[in-house]
Each structure stands twice: as structure tokens, then as C-alpha cells.
Design a protein around this motif. Structure first.
Motif, PDB file in Angstrom:
ATOM      1  N   SER A  24      36.886 -44.599 -11.209  1.00 22.98           N
ATOM      2  CA  SER A  24      37.356 -43.720 -10.141  1.00 22.98           C
ATOM      3  C   SER A  24      37.073 -42.258 -10.516  1.00 22.98           C
ATOM      4  CB  SER A  24      38.867 -43.942  -9.981  1.00 22.98           C
ATOM      5  OG  SER A  24      39.289 -43.588  -8.694  1.00 22.98           O
ATOM      6  N   PRO A  25      36.768 -41.413  -9.522  1.00 24.04           N
ATOM      7  CA  PRO A  25      36.507 -40.003  -9.842  1.00 24.04           C
ATOM      8  C   PRO A  25      37.715 -39.326 -10.490  1.00 24.04           C
ATOM      9  CG  PRO A  25      36.746 -40.346  -7.460  1.00 24.04           C
ATOM     10  CD  PRO A  25      36.664 -41.698  -8.095  1.00 24.04           C
ATOM     11  N   GLU A  58      33.672 -36.870 -11.315  1.00 21.98           N
ATOM     12  CA  GLU A  58      34.797 -36.097 -10.787  1.00 21.98           C
ATOM     13  C   GLU A  58      34.383 -35.355  -9.519  1.00 21.98           C
ATOM     14  OE1 GLU A  58      34.528 -33.568 -14.419  1.00 21.98           O
ATOM     15  OE2 GLU A  58      35.057 -31.955 -13.029  1.00 21.98           O
ATOM     16  N   GLN A 101      30.881 -37.576  -6.504  1.00 20.09           N
ATOM     17  CA  GLN A 101      31.884 -37.290  -5.480  1.00 20.09           C
ATOM     18  C   GLN A 101      31.709 -35.847  -5.033  1.00 20.09           C
ATOM     19  OE1 GLN A 101      36.184 -36.875  -6.223  1.00 20.09           O
ATOM     20  NE2 GLN A 101      36.542 -38.344  -4.570  1.00 20.09           N
ATOM     21  N   HIS A 178      34.486 -36.679  -0.459  1.00 19.43           N
ATOM     22  CA  HIS A 178      35.923 -36.638  -0.777  1.00 19.43           C
ATOM     23  C   HIS A 178      36.690 -36.119   0.440  1.00 19.43           C
ATOM     24  CE1 HIS A 178      39.561 -36.523  -2.914  1.00 19.43           C
ATOM     25  NE2 HIS A 178      39.259 -35.707  -3.925  1.00 19.43           N
ATOM     26  N   HIS A 181      43.372 -36.776  -0.640  1.00 20.55           N
ATOM     27  CA  HIS A 181      44.200 -36.007  -1.583  1.00 20.55           C
ATOM     28  C   HIS A 181      44.479 -34.569  -1.182  1.00 20.55           C
ATOM     29  CE1 HIS A 181      42.648 -39.124  -4.749  1.00 20.55           C
ATOM     30  NE2 HIS A 181      43.440 -39.651  -3.835  1.00 20.55           N
ATOM     31  N   VAL A 301      42.084 -48.812  -5.001  1.00 21.90           N
ATOM     32  CA  VAL A 301      42.340 -47.949  -6.169  1.00 21.90           C
ATOM     33  C   VAL A 301      43.832 -47.671  -6.274  1.00 21.90           C
ATOM     34  CG1 VAL A 301      42.006 -45.771  -4.864  1.00 21.90           C
ATOM     35  CG2 VAL A 301      41.628 -45.811  -7.355  1.00 21.90           C
ATOM     36  N   GLY A 302      44.292 -47.410  -7.472  1.00 16.09           N
ATOM     37  CA  GLY A 302      45.665 -46.965  -7.677  1.00 16.09           C
ATOM     38  C   GLY A 302      46.534 -47.984  -8.372  1.00 16.09           C
ATOM     39  N   MET A 303      46.806 -47.736  -9.649  1.00 17.56           N
ATOM     40  CA  MET A 303      47.694 -48.577 -10.453  1.00 17.56           C
ATOM     41  C   MET A 303      47.250 -50.034 -10.473  1.00 17.56           C
ATOM     42  SD  MET A 303      51.397 -46.761 -10.093  1.00 17.56           S
ATOM     43  CE  MET A 303      52.019 -47.533 -11.567  1.00 17.56           C
ATOM     44  N   LEU A 324      39.228 -48.009 -10.975  1.00 14.63           N
ATOM     45  CA  LEU A 324      40.305 -47.706 -11.916  1.00 14.63           C
ATOM     46  C   LEU A 324      40.082 -46.305 -12.465  1.00 14.63           C
ATOM     47  CD1 LEU A 324      39.298 -50.897 -12.448  1.00 14.63           C
ATOM     48  CD2 LEU A 324      41.301 -50.857 -13.889  1.00 14.63           C
ATOM     49  N   ARG A 326      42.963 -44.066 -14.663  1.00 18.85           N
ATOM     50  CA  ARG A 326      43.600 -43.956 -15.977  1.00 18.85           C
ATOM     51  C   ARG A 326      43.324 -45.127 -16.903  1.00 18.85           C
ATOM     52  NH1 ARG A 326      49.010 -42.314 -12.952  1.00 18.85           N
ATOM     53  NH2 ARG A 326      47.999 -43.840 -11.568  1.00 18.85           N
ATOM     54  N   PRO A 327      43.240 -46.370 -16.385  1.00 20.59           N
ATOM     55  CA  PRO A 327      42.911 -47.463 -17.317  1.00 20.59           C
ATOM     56  C   PRO A 327      41.567 -47.245 -18.037  1.00 20.59           C
ATOM     57  CG  PRO A 327      43.819 -48.360 -15.306  1.00 20.59           C
ATOM     58  CD  PRO A 327      43.602 -46.886 -15.062  1.00 20.59           C
TER      59      PRO A 327
END
Ligand code: FMN
Length: 357
Positions: A24-25, A58, A101, A178, A181, A301-303, A324, A326-327
Motif C-alpha cells: 500500500s502507498p 507513496e 500514486q 489518489h 484520505h 486495504v486496512g488492518m 497491506l 504497516r504489515p
């Protein structure tokens, strides 16, 4: 046992992703003048060695004023192309694909990177004038944006297209717009950030106009044989904001604009958001889009943390790709570990495979 879906290839236009894992970016706030350096090569390169199917850079600013922080990556001048080209070469040599991105932060631009401060960067420390749909700021610590003129709007659309053309030269395989967010394109989508009374504000058709113009400009600058992703926030998690029904309606239009994948995130638009986060909390949004707009692929995406969770999302038909963030920071070799857990052949680079691992 059937081969896990997570490690089955996916064809996107002329590309074949070797598996469904996507980095993930993630902003790293480590560029100078938007130019990638050894940090970005090492950081993004490690995910190729780790076996990711696709790596997404990113948020990469399409103009200097569109940077979140002074340290963001950019693709607004030709000097930014070659250092990114080294990274795409490295990633390709080691069997992964890489997307860029493309981003504009709008009213959330000119802010400190997280470990350097909070809120607006003052002009004497390199801050700049920011633009937004209207004159409302994100938060009292953020800069007050100048409401965008029609010239500003035309320039932003042209900047996205020009950055996409540079991304082609830099060797990227995929482009992601993008629109999530709480950054510029999301600001236009949401009634909570867009109080314009011209053809870019008000009705649903007006609020999505800028995003559609950007998608059209990027799609025509981006080669037909390469896929285009759009990242959205499926909901603002706030009363009166952008929501899942509007996301589905937007998705049904984006598929006619040559968008291949909707990357479904959420939030970031307003400090009034009330989110309950937990494992897989955004997956139902991707699932709803995929169910209602089957022609568009989705990325969840997300957790999403474990190989079993990722595989379950694909088996349920909730999404076609699993991203993913943070993983991958915790374990850049996440796909290799996941493959072993799920009983697939780990996507090892030759140098590691030959070591008899
Ligand atoms: N999302 C974006 O769309 N663009 C970004 O540039 C971006 N920067 C991020 C930087 C960091 C350090 C983190 C942790 C997240 C960032 N995100 C960004 C959000 C991630 O792409 C991802 O959607 C989020 O972290 C949830 O996924 P995770 O639980 O797997 O980390």
C-alpha cells in the motif's frame, strides 16, 4: 489442496501480477525537492526482494503546492524521473511490478511531516500557499486554502496528466490516482469540504467532476496497455459526508473511464470523523463495490494482517487484490512468509532461493 488465491497471478491489461499482495502507498517524508534517493530505492526495493506482486509508491505530488509536506516525493519536473527509474529497474529485475500514486494534497498541503512537527509549516521554514475547493481549512492548525479558480482547476488536471507522462518514462507499470484520505480530489467529492456553487460543487455530478476530469486526462496520458487504479475513501465516517452509496455510484461511472481497479480505503476528510477500526474494517466497502460493479476490480486495504485473512478476502470474493501497509513495514518479506503459511511456493528472488532457504 487448491493453490491459494493469494499466490495466483492476476492479469491487468498487459501486466501479469505474480501474486495478489500489494504494498500500500506509504509516505516516507524523506525526499528533497521531490527527488527520490537511496532511501526510496532501499525502502521500495526491499519489497521486491520480499516477493510482493505490486508495490505502490507513496503519494507522489503532481505539483510542488500539492505536497503534503516539504519532504514528499514528486513528479512535477523532468529531473525527478531518473532517480525513480533506478527504482523501477531494480523492482523489475527482481520480479515485481511497481505503481506510482499520483497525488495533490489540496488544503492538507504544506504541513509538517509527522516527526518534525504538527500542522502548517510556516513560510520561513519552507511552507507555501495552499489551494482547496473553498476557503475552509482542515483544522485550525492547518493552512487556510485559497478557493480554486477555474484556471487552478485546469492547471491541476494538466499537472496530473504531465506527472503520468513522466511516470511512463520512469518505467512505472501502474498509476493510481489518489482520491482518498481528505486530499484534494476527495475534498471535491465530499459535501463537507466542498461548498462551491459553480459546476464543481453541490450536486453529486458536480462534486465528482474534477475527479472525472483528472481520470480522463491521466487515462489519455497513460498507455492503454497499462492499468489505472483510483484510491477512494468509501466513507467520510461523518454525518452529511461522502458515503458508500456515492462510492458505488462513482465506481459505476469510473469503469467507463478506463479505470481498472478501485482501491477502497476510508476517512481522512474531516476531524469530525468517528471510526471504529478493527481487523478488516474496510473490507465490506470493497466487497459492496465489487458486488454492485462487477466489471471493476477492487483492492481491499486496512488492518489486513495475517495470510489467512488475506486469503479469506479473496476466497469470499470481497476483493481481487489485497494491499497491506504497516504489515510490510514490520516484515518486508511478508509474501514469502504468507506463502509458506498457505502452502504455496514462496516468491523468492534467485539469490535467496539458491541459498537453500
Ligand atoms: N495512503 C495513501 O493513500 N497514500 C499515502 O501516501 C499513505 N501514506 C501512509 C504512510 C504511513 C506511514 C502509513 C502507516 C499509512 C499511509 N497510508 C497512505 C495509508 C496506507 O496506504 C494504508 O491504507 C493504511 O495504513 C491501512 O493499511 P494497514 O493497516 O495495512 O497499514
Amino acid at each position: 489442496a487448491p493453490a491459494p488465491l493469494l499466490f495466483s497471478p492476476l492479469k491487468l491489461r498487459s501486466l501479469t501480477l505474480k501474486n495478489r499482495t500489494v504494498v500500500s502507498p506509504m509516505c516516507m517524508y524523506s525526499a528533497q525537492n521531490g527527488v527520490a534517493n537511496d532511501f526510496h530505492l532501499t525502502h521500495l526495493g526491499q519489497f521486491a526482494l520480499g516477493g510482493a506482486g505490486l508495490i505502490v509508491t507513496e503519494a507522489t505530488a503532481v505539483s510542488p503546492e500539492g505536497r503534503i509536506s516539504p519532504e514528499d516525493l514528486g513528479l512535477w519536473t523532468d529531473e525527478q524521473i531518473v532517480p525513480l527509474g533506478h527504482i523501477t529497474d531494480f523492482v523489475h529485475r527482481h520480479g515485481s511490478l511497481i505503481g506510482v500514486q499520483l497525488a495533490h494534497a489540496g488544503r492538507k498541503a504544506s504541513t509538517y511531516s509527522p516527526w518534525r512537527g504538527r500542522g502548517a509549516v510556516p513560510a520561513e521554514l519552507g511552507g507555501w500557499e495552499v489551494i482547496g475547493p473553498d476557503g475552509e481549512r482542515f483544522h485550525e492548525t492547518y493552512p487556510v486554502p485559497a478557493p480554486m479558480s477555474h484556471d487552478d482547476i485546469r492547471r491541476v488536471v494538466a499537472d496530473f496528466a504531465a506527472a503520468a507522462r513522466r511516470a511512463v518514462v520512469a518505467g512505472f507499470d501502474a498509476a493510481e490516482i489518489h482520491a482518498a484520505h481528505g486530499y484534494l480530489l476527495h475534498q471535491f467529492l465530499s459535501p463537507l469540504a466542498n461548498t462551491r456553487t459553480d459546476e464543481y460543487g453541490g450536486s453529486f455530478e458536480n462534486r465528482i467532476r474534477l475527479l472525472l476530469e483528472v481520470v480522463r486526462a491521466v487515462r489519455s496520458a497513460w498507455p492503454m496497455h497499462l492499468p489505472l487504479f483510483v484510491r477512494v475513501s468509501a466513507t467520510d465516517w461523518a454525518e452529511g459526508g461522502w458515503d458508500l452509496d456515492q462510492t458505488v455510484q462513482l465506481a459505476s461511472l469510473l469503469r467507463f473511464e478506463g479505470v481498472d481497479v478501485l482501491d477502497v480505503s476510508s476517512g481522512g476528510l474531516t476531524t469530525a470523523q468517528r471510526i471504529t477500526v478493527g481487523p478488516l474494517y474496510q473490507v465490506p466497502f470493497a466487497a459492496r463495490v465489487r458486488a454492485e460493479v462487477p466489471e471493476l476490480l477492487t483492492m481491499a486495504v486496512g488492518m489486513i494482517e495475517t495470510p489467512e485473512q488475506a486469503e479469506g478476502i479473496l476466497q469470499n470474493g470481497d476483493a481481487d487484490l489485497v494491499a497491506l501497509g504497516r504489515p510490510f513495514l514490520r516484515d518486508p518479506h511478508w509474501p514469502q512468509r504468507a506463502a509458506r503459511t498457505l502452502g504455496a511456493t514462496p516468491p523468492l528472488p534467485d539469490m535467496y532461493a539458491r541459498a537453500g532457504w
